[in-house]
Write a protein that holds these residues in place. Structure first.
Motif, PDB file in Angstrom:
ATOM      1  N   LEU A 243      99.852  89.253  77.512  1.00  0.00           N
ATOM      2  CA  LEU A 243      98.480  88.791  77.327  1.00  0.00           C
ATOM      3  C   LEU A 243      97.567  90.006  77.344  1.00  0.00           C
ATOM      4  O   LEU A 243      97.285  90.579  78.400  1.00  0.00           O
ATOM      5  N   ASP A 244      97.133  90.417  76.170  1.00  0.00           N
ATOM      6  CA  ASP A 244      96.213  91.544  76.035  1.00  0.00           C
ATOM      7  C   ASP A 244      94.905  91.012  75.460  1.00  0.00           C
ATOM      8  O   ASP A 244      94.840  90.628  74.291  1.00  0.00           O
ATOM      9  N   VAL A 245      93.896  90.977  76.285  1.00  0.00           N
ATOM     10  CA  VAL A 245      92.621  90.377  75.901  1.00  0.00           C
ATOM     11  C   VAL A 245      91.658  91.462  75.448  1.00  0.00           C
ATOM     12  O   VAL A 245      91.388  92.414  76.172  1.00  0.00           O
ATOM     13  N   LYS A 246      91.150  91.320  74.227  1.00  0.00           N
ATOM     14  CA  LYS A 246      90.203  92.290  73.694  1.00  0.00           C
ATOM     15  C   LYS A 246      88.761  91.848  73.931  1.00  0.00           C
ATOM     16  O   LYS A 246      87.854  92.663  74.088  1.00  0.00           O
ATOM     17  N   GLU A 247      88.546  90.523  73.926  1.00  0.00           N
ATOM     18  CA  GLU A 247      87.187  90.004  74.077  1.00  0.00           C
ATOM     19  C   GLU A 247      86.726  90.052  75.530  1.00  0.00           C
ATOM     20  O   GLU A 247      87.531  90.226  76.448  1.00  0.00           O
ATOM     21  N   GLY A 248      85.438  89.885  75.733  1.00  0.00           N
ATOM     22  CA  GLY A 248      84.914  89.835  77.084  1.00  0.00           C
ATOM     23  C   GLY A 248      85.369  88.572  77.799  1.00  0.00           C
ATOM     24  O   GLY A 248      85.407  87.487  77.203  1.00  0.00           O
ATOM     25  N   VAL A 249      85.742  88.719  79.046  1.00  0.00           N
ATOM     26  CA  VAL A 249      86.217  87.579  79.829  1.00  0.00           C
ATOM     27  C   VAL A 249      85.120  87.164  80.807  1.00  0.00           C
ATOM     28  O   VAL A 249      84.571  87.993  81.530  1.00  0.00           O
ATOM     29  N   ARG A 250      84.831  85.878  80.814  1.00  0.00           N
ATOM     30  CA  ARG A 250      83.851  85.311  81.738  1.00  0.00           C
ATOM     31  C   ARG A 250      84.517  84.133  82.450  1.00  0.00           C
ATOM     32  O   ARG A 250      85.552  83.632  82.011  1.00  0.00           O
ATOM     33  N   LEU A 251      83.895  83.669  83.512  1.00  0.00           N
ATOM     34  CA  LEU A 251      84.419  82.479  84.174  1.00  0.00           C
ATOM     35  C   LEU A 251      84.458  81.298  83.215  1.00  0.00           C
ATOM     36  O   LEU A 251      85.313  80.414  83.321  1.00  0.00           O
ATOM     37  N   SER A 252      83.548  81.293  82.255  1.00  0.00           N
ATOM     38  CA  SER A 252      83.473  80.175  81.315  1.00  0.00           C
ATOM     39  C   SER A 252      84.672  80.111  80.376  1.00  0.00           C
ATOM     40  O   SER A 252      85.006  79.037  79.875  1.00  0.00           O
ATOM     41  N   ASN A 253      85.321  81.260  80.102  1.00  0.00           N
ATOM     42  CA  ASN A 253      86.475  81.229  79.192  1.00  0.00           C
ATOM     43  C   ASN A 253      87.780  81.668  79.854  1.00  0.00           C
ATOM     44  O   ASN A 253      88.818  81.728  79.193  1.00  0.00           O
ATOM     45  N   LEU A 254      87.738  81.960  81.144  1.00  0.00           N
ATOM     46  CA  LEU A 254      88.955  82.419  81.841  1.00  0.00           C
ATOM     47  C   LEU A 254      90.049  81.363  81.798  1.00  0.00           C
ATOM     48  O   LEU A 254      91.218  81.674  81.550  1.00  0.00           O
ATOM     49  N   GLU A 255      89.683  80.094  82.017  1.00  0.00           N
ATOM     50  CA  GLU A 255      90.691  79.031  82.034  1.00  0.00           C
ATOM     51  C   GLU A 255      91.377  78.906  80.681  1.00  0.00           C
ATOM     52  O   GLU A 255      92.601  78.790  80.594  1.00  0.00           O
ATOM     53  N   GLU A 256      90.600  78.952  79.628  1.00  0.00           N
ATOM     54  CA  GLU A 256      91.176  78.822  78.281  1.00  0.00           C
ATOM     55  C   GLU A 256      92.070  80.014  77.946  1.00  0.00           C
ATOM     56  O   GLU A 256      93.170  79.860  77.402  1.00  0.00           O
ATOM     57  N   ILE A 257      91.630  81.227  78.287  1.00  0.00           N
ATOM     58  CA  ILE A 257      92.385  82.431  77.942  1.00  0.00           C
ATOM     59  C   ILE A 257      93.722  82.484  78.674  1.00  0.00           C
ATOM     60  O   ILE A 257      94.731  82.920  78.109  1.00  0.00           O
ATOM     61  N   THR A 258      93.747  82.034  79.919  1.00  0.00           N
ATOM     62  CA  THR A 258      94.960  82.171  80.733  1.00  0.00           C
ATOM     63  C   THR A 258      95.797  80.904  80.785  1.00  0.00           C
ATOM     64  O   THR A 258      96.818  80.876  81.472  1.00  0.00           O
TER      65      THR A 258
END
Length: 308
Positions: free
Chosen positions: A132-147
């Protein structure tokens, strides 16, 4: 139990020196702190390995460092003069993970937080590795979806990776919520420092976070786990552990590993352990022998030749 007097290999009598070298057929040798330091070589270590090989000893290298490519290991050994070094004579956590995954038929894909070089070893060995290599900014609002786990994983792989981040740790935590997902850990070294500087965080500190959050104990495939000893015995056909000498510079990783696997142990003072620490250790935690450096084998063999 109180400490005992550990013999220095060059302070043994002539008879004892000969008995010592005749007591083992195989040498298992740590790398960082024994063959070289992280950023520079140690004197005459390649020459010492060659002396052991000239005496008919089988020499293998056992490191907890998967941050180097196999080709880089071979090149480092070649540069310090070790002759006839082969890639399959070097064991480190990415390779022991590969062995374990294949032997135990771990389901794939697997989720890895290991280094890029470690992942490359696994992929070349036929393992379907996901990261999992995330390029975009991570916020609490999208953390659940990304992980969020996109599919079941056969295992979470955890090892030294200086680029590990919060998002990867979060994803690993969520995959490990599945009780069918195995958990493999490479190098649990409890301490790390650069030269004589302060102690720094280790990947073991990050592992303790995952362990606390998930309640999961990892299967450890690096030193000092006895499982690694079983892997070495199988891969290198080590029929009699007592005929093996493990050489390391760490009193809290290398020596317990060797002792627990039934190997003879030699602590060298060229790396992370000061001699005072060895004397202060209890008898059951001390090595069988010690030396200033693995290069002491050069003088040891010279002594034996003069007495022959």
């Amino acid at each position: 139990m109180s400490a005992r007097k550990v013999p220095h290999i060059l302070k043994l009598s002539a008879k004892e020196q000969k008995e010592f070298v005749n007591s083992f057929d195989v040498v298992l040798c740590d790398c960082d702190g024994v063959m070289w330091m992280f950023s520079f070589p140690l004197p005459r270590t390649g020459e010492a390995v060659n002396a052991l090989k000239d005496d008919g000893k089988r020499v293998y290298f056992v490191s907890n460092n998967s941050q180097r490519r196999e080709e880089e290991y071979v090149n480092k050994f070649t540069r310090i003069g070790v002759k006839d070094v082969q890639a399959d004579h070097i064991m480190y956590p990415a390779k022991s993970m590969l062995y374990y995954i294949k032997k135990h038929n771990i389901k794939q894909p697997v989720f890895s937080t290991c280094s890029a070089d470690g992942n490359d070893v696994l992929r070349r060995g036929g393992v379907d590795v996901r990261t999992l290599d995330v390029k975009e900014g991570v916020r609490l609002s999208n953390l659940e979806e990304i992980t969020e786990p996109k599919q079941k994983m056969g295992a979470v792989l955890f090892d030294v990776n200086l680029d590990i981040n919060y998002v990867q740790m979060t994803a690993a935590t969520r995959y490990l919520a599945d009780s069918d997902c195995d958990f493999l850990f490479g190098a649990p070294d409890p301490t790390f420092r650069l030269g004589k500087g302060p102690f720094l965080p280790t990947i073991h500190d990050f592992y303790l976070i995952l362990k606390r959050l998930t309640g999961r104990e990892a299967t450890i495939v690096g030193k000092p786990a006895v499982l690694l000893g079983e892997i070495l015995k199988d891969v290198y056909k080590l029929d009699d552990p007592k005929r093996c000498l493990f050489v390391g510079d760490s009193l809290d990783v290398d020596i317990p590993f060797g002792l627990n696997c039934g190997f003879q142990t030699l602590l060298v003072l060229s790396g992370c352990t000061p001699i005072e620490e060895m004397w202060q250790a209890s008898a059951e935690d001390q090595p069988h022998f010690y030396a200033d450096s693995i290069a002491d084998f050069i003088e040891l063999y010279a002594n034996i030749s003069r007495k022959a």
